[in-house]
Design a protein around this motif. Structure first.
Motif, PDB file in Angstrom:
ATOM      1  N   GLY A 103     -17.246   2.179  -6.567  1.00  0.00           N
ATOM      2  CA  GLY A 103     -17.912   2.705  -5.387  1.00  0.00           C
ATOM      3  C   GLY A 103     -16.883   3.361  -4.496  1.00  0.00           C
ATOM      4  N   PRO A 104     -17.330   4.104  -3.484  1.00  0.00           N
ATOM      5  CA  PRO A 104     -16.366   4.789  -2.600  1.00  0.00           C
ATOM      6  C   PRO A 104     -15.476   3.801  -1.836  1.00  0.00           C
ATOM      7  CG  PRO A 104     -18.636   5.102  -1.837  1.00  0.00           C
ATOM      8  CD  PRO A 104     -18.704   4.406  -3.143  1.00  0.00           C
ATOM      9  N   ASP A 105     -16.035   2.635  -1.465  1.00  0.00           N
ATOM     10  CA  ASP A 105     -15.221   1.649  -0.743  1.00  0.00           C
ATOM     11  C   ASP A 105     -14.131   1.080  -1.638  1.00  0.00           C
ATOM     12  OD1 ASP A 105     -16.786   2.005   1.489  1.00  0.00           O
ATOM     13  OD2 ASP A 105     -18.147   0.345   0.967  1.00  0.00           O
ATOM     14  N   LEU A 106     -14.494   0.783  -2.882  1.00  0.00           N
ATOM     15  CA  LEU A 106     -13.513   0.242  -3.819  1.00  0.00           C
ATOM     16  C   LEU A 106     -12.439   1.272  -4.125  1.00  0.00           C
ATOM     17  CD1 LEU A 106     -12.577  -2.041  -5.648  1.00  0.00           C
ATOM     18  CD2 LEU A 106     -14.099  -1.163  -7.407  1.00  0.00           C
ATOM     19  N   ARG A 107     -12.827   2.521  -4.281  1.00  0.00           N
ATOM     20  CA  ARG A 107     -11.851   3.582  -4.561  1.00  0.00           C
ATOM     21  C   ARG A 107     -10.865   3.715  -3.394  1.00  0.00           C
ATOM     22  NH1 ARG A 107     -11.805   7.434  -8.419  1.00  0.00           N
ATOM     23  NH2 ARG A 107     -13.920   6.936  -9.014  1.00  0.00           N
ATOM     24  N   ARG A 108     -11.375   3.665  -2.144  1.00  0.00           N
ATOM     25  CA  ARG A 108     -10.497   3.749  -0.979  1.00  0.00           C
ATOM     26  C   ARG A 108      -9.557   2.542  -0.927  1.00  0.00           C
ATOM     27  NH1 ARG A 108     -14.903   6.062   1.760  1.00  0.00           N
ATOM     28  NH2 ARG A 108     -15.693   4.024   2.346  1.00  0.00           N
ATOM     29  N   ALA A 109     -10.083   1.358  -1.214  1.00  0.00           N
ATOM     30  CA  ALA A 109      -9.250   0.150  -1.196  1.00  0.00           C
ATOM     31  C   ALA A 109      -8.173   0.217  -2.275  1.00  0.00           C
ATOM     32  CB  ALA A 109     -10.125  -1.078  -1.395  1.00  0.00           C
ATOM     33  N   MET A 110      -8.524   0.732  -3.451  1.00  0.00           N
ATOM     34  CA  MET A 110      -7.540   0.852  -4.528  1.00  0.00           C
ATOM     35  C   MET A 110      -6.457   1.858  -4.146  1.00  0.00           C
ATOM     36  SD  MET A 110      -9.983   0.658  -7.900  1.00  0.00           S
ATOM     37  CE  MET A 110      -8.692   1.130  -9.023  1.00  0.00           C
ATOM     38  N   ARG A 111      -6.852   2.967  -3.526  1.00  0.00           N
ATOM     39  CA  ARG A 111      -5.849   3.957  -3.095  1.00  0.00           C
ATOM     40  C   ARG A 111      -4.930   3.364  -2.037  1.00  0.00           C
ATOM     41  NH1 ARG A 111      -9.796   8.641  -3.362  1.00  0.00           N
ATOM     42  NH2 ARG A 111      -9.246   9.599  -5.342  1.00  0.00           N
ATOM     43  N   ALA A 112      -5.504   2.613  -1.088  1.00  0.00           N
ATOM     44  CA  ALA A 112      -4.687   2.000  -0.037  1.00  0.00           C
ATOM     45  C   ALA A 112      -3.713   0.990  -0.640  1.00  0.00           C
ATOM     46  CB  ALA A 112      -5.588   1.324   0.996  1.00  0.00           C
ATOM     47  N   ALA A 113      -4.176   0.175  -1.584  1.00  0.00           N
ATOM     48  CA  ALA A 113      -3.295  -0.789  -2.243  1.00  0.00           C
ATOM     49  C   ALA A 113      -2.200  -0.066  -3.020  1.00  0.00           C
ATOM     50  CB  ALA A 113      -4.097  -1.697  -3.168  1.00  0.00           C
ATOM     51  N   ARG A 116       0.384   1.189  -0.579  1.00  0.00           N
ATOM     52  CA  ARG A 116       1.230   0.091  -0.105  1.00  0.00           C
ATOM     53  C   ARG A 116       2.285  -0.261  -1.147  1.00  0.00           C
ATOM     54  NH1 ARG A 116      -3.454  -2.312   1.758  1.00  0.00           N
ATOM     55  NH2 ARG A 116      -3.521  -3.631  -0.074  1.00  0.00           N
ATOM     56  N   MET A 117       1.875  -0.303  -2.423  1.00  0.00           N
ATOM     57  CA  MET A 117       2.832  -0.641  -3.487  1.00  0.00           C
ATOM     58  C   MET A 117       3.900   0.433  -3.611  1.00  0.00           C
ATOM     59  SD  MET A 117       0.694  -2.361  -6.610  1.00  0.00           S
ATOM     60  CE  MET A 117      -0.529  -1.079  -6.736  1.00  0.00           C
ATOM     61  N   VAL A 118       3.496   1.703  -3.527  1.00  0.00           N
ATOM     62  CA  VAL A 118       4.443   2.802  -3.685  1.00  0.00           C
ATOM     63  C   VAL A 118       5.400   2.852  -2.504  1.00  0.00           C
ATOM     64  CG1 VAL A 118       4.611   5.320  -3.722  1.00  0.00           C
ATOM     65  CG2 VAL A 118       2.945   4.176  -5.152  1.00  0.00           C
ATOM     66  N   ASN A 119       4.897   2.590  -1.307  1.00  0.00           N
ATOM     67  CA  ASN A 119       5.717   2.722  -0.106  1.00  0.00           C
ATOM     68  C   ASN A 119       6.530   1.484   0.227  1.00  0.00           C
ATOM     69  OD1 ASN A 119       4.814   5.323   0.270  1.00  0.00           O
ATOM     70  ND2 ASN A 119       3.051   4.662   1.471  1.00  0.00           N
ATOM     71  N   THR A 120       6.377   0.405  -0.526  1.00  0.00           N
ATOM     72  CA  THR A 120       7.170  -0.792  -0.279  1.00  0.00           C
ATOM     73  C   THR A 120       8.615  -0.503  -0.672  1.00  0.00           C
ATOM     74  OG1 THR A 120       5.280  -2.192  -0.779  1.00  0.00           O
ATOM     75  CG2 THR A 120       7.458  -3.231  -0.832  1.00  0.00           C
ATOM     76  N   PRO A 121       9.534  -0.636   0.284  1.00  0.00           N
ATOM     77  CA  PRO A 121      10.930  -0.298  -0.045  1.00  0.00           C
ATOM     78  C   PRO A 121      11.523  -1.298  -1.027  1.00  0.00           C
ATOM     79  CG  PRO A 121      10.788  -1.253   2.144  1.00  0.00           C
ATOM     80  CD  PRO A 121       9.379  -1.081   1.649  1.00  0.00           C
ATOM     81  N   ARG A 122      12.279  -0.767  -1.955  1.00  0.00           N
ATOM     82  CA  ARG A 122      12.973  -1.594  -2.943  1.00  0.00           C
ATOM     83  C   ARG A 122      14.436  -1.170  -2.920  1.00  0.00           C
ATOM     84  NH1 ARG A 122      11.910  -4.871  -7.270  1.00  0.00           N
ATOM     85  NH2 ARG A 122      13.311  -4.636  -9.029  1.00  0.00           N
ATOM     86  N   PRO A 123      15.358  -2.099  -2.662  1.00  0.00           N
ATOM     87  CA  PRO A 123      16.774  -1.718  -2.585  1.00  0.00           C
ATOM     88  C   PRO A 123      17.245  -1.153  -3.922  1.00  0.00           C
ATOM     89  CG  PRO A 123      16.518  -4.111  -2.568  1.00  0.00           C
ATOM     90  CD  PRO A 123      15.160  -3.517  -2.486  1.00  0.00           C
ATOM     91  N   SER A 124      17.988  -0.046  -3.822  1.00  0.00           N
ATOM     92  CA  SER A 124      18.436   0.591  -5.060  1.00  0.00           C
ATOM     93  C   SER A 124      19.914   0.957  -5.039  1.00  0.00           C
ATOM     94  CB  SER A 124      17.597   1.846  -5.328  1.00  0.00           C
ATOM     95  OG  SER A 124      17.757   2.769  -4.269  1.00  0.00           O
ATOM     96  N   SER A 125      20.636   0.572  -4.017  1.00  0.00           N
ATOM     97  CA  SER A 125      22.047   0.919  -3.967  1.00  0.00           C
ATOM     98  C   SER A 125      22.872  -0.149  -4.684  1.00  0.00           C
ATOM     99  CB  SER A 125      22.504   1.048  -2.515  1.00  0.00           C
ATOM    100  OG  SER A 125      22.490  -0.216  -1.898  1.00  0.00           O
TER     101      SER A 125
END
Length: 159
Positions: A103-113, A116-125
C-alpha cells in the motif's frame, strides 16, 4: 627408551581422539548461562548444556543446531560457530511476517527505513579500525542481508 616412546605415542593418540571444543551458551540480553539447551551436531545424538551453559562438541563438524523452549532455534555452519553462543529469548524473536500487497503507507515507510539505513554514518577511516567488527561473523552475515534488502528495495522502486 621404548617405554618413553610408547607412552608419548599413546598420549598423542589419546589427545587426537579426544579433541573437543567447549562452547558456552548465554542469554543475549542478560549474558547469563542457559542450562538445558539441546545441541545437535550434524546428525548425531542430542546433547544438553550443563547448569553453567557449557557443552563439549567435536572439534570439526558441518553444522550445529541449538534449541530451547524459551529461546529461538538456531542452526549454524562450522564457520559461524564461536566459543560463545548467544541465544535470543522467544519474547524478542518476531514471528514470520507475510506481506501480500504494498500500500502507499507501507511503501512510504519502507522508503523512510531505507533512507535511515543509508544515511546512518559508518566509520570508514583507518583511525576507526575495529578488529572486533572484522571478526564478527554474524555482523558480516547481517551486512550481506542488508545489501540484499537494499537491492530488493531498489527493484521495488523501479516498479
Amino acid at each position: 627408551m621404548k617405554r618413553l616412546l610408547a607412552t608419548g605415542l599413546l598420549t598423542i593418540v589419546c589427545l587426537a581422539l579426544s579433541a573437543q571444543r567447549q562452547i558456552i551458551v548465554l542469554d543475549q540480553e542478560t549474558l547469563a548461562p542457559i542450562a538445558g539447551v539441546s545441541v545437535r551436531v550434524d546428525s548425531s545424538k542430542v546433547q544438553k548444556t550443563d547448569q553453567n551453559g557449557r557443552i563439549a562438541v567435536a572439534e570439526t563438524f558441518d553444522s550445529i543446531t541449538f534449541s530451547h523452549l524459551a529461546y529461538g532455534k538456531e542452526k549454524l555452519a562450522f564457520k559461524e560457530v564461536a566459543d560463545t553462543m548467544l541465544m535470543f529469548s522467544n519474547g524478542t524473536v518476531l514471528p514470520e511476517l507475510v506481506v501480500t500487497d504494498f500500500g502507499p503507507d507501507l511503501r512510504r515507510a519502507m522508503r523512510a527505513a531505507h533512507e535511515r539505513m543509508v544515511n546512518t554514518p559508518r566509520p570508514s577511516s583507518l583511525l576507526s579500525f575495529d578488529l572486533g567488527d572484522m571478526l564478527d561473523k554474524r555482523g558480516r552475515r547481517d551486512r550481506k542481508h542488508l545489501k540484499r534488502a537494499k537491492k530488493i528495495l531498489q527493484e521495488y522502486d523501479l516498479k
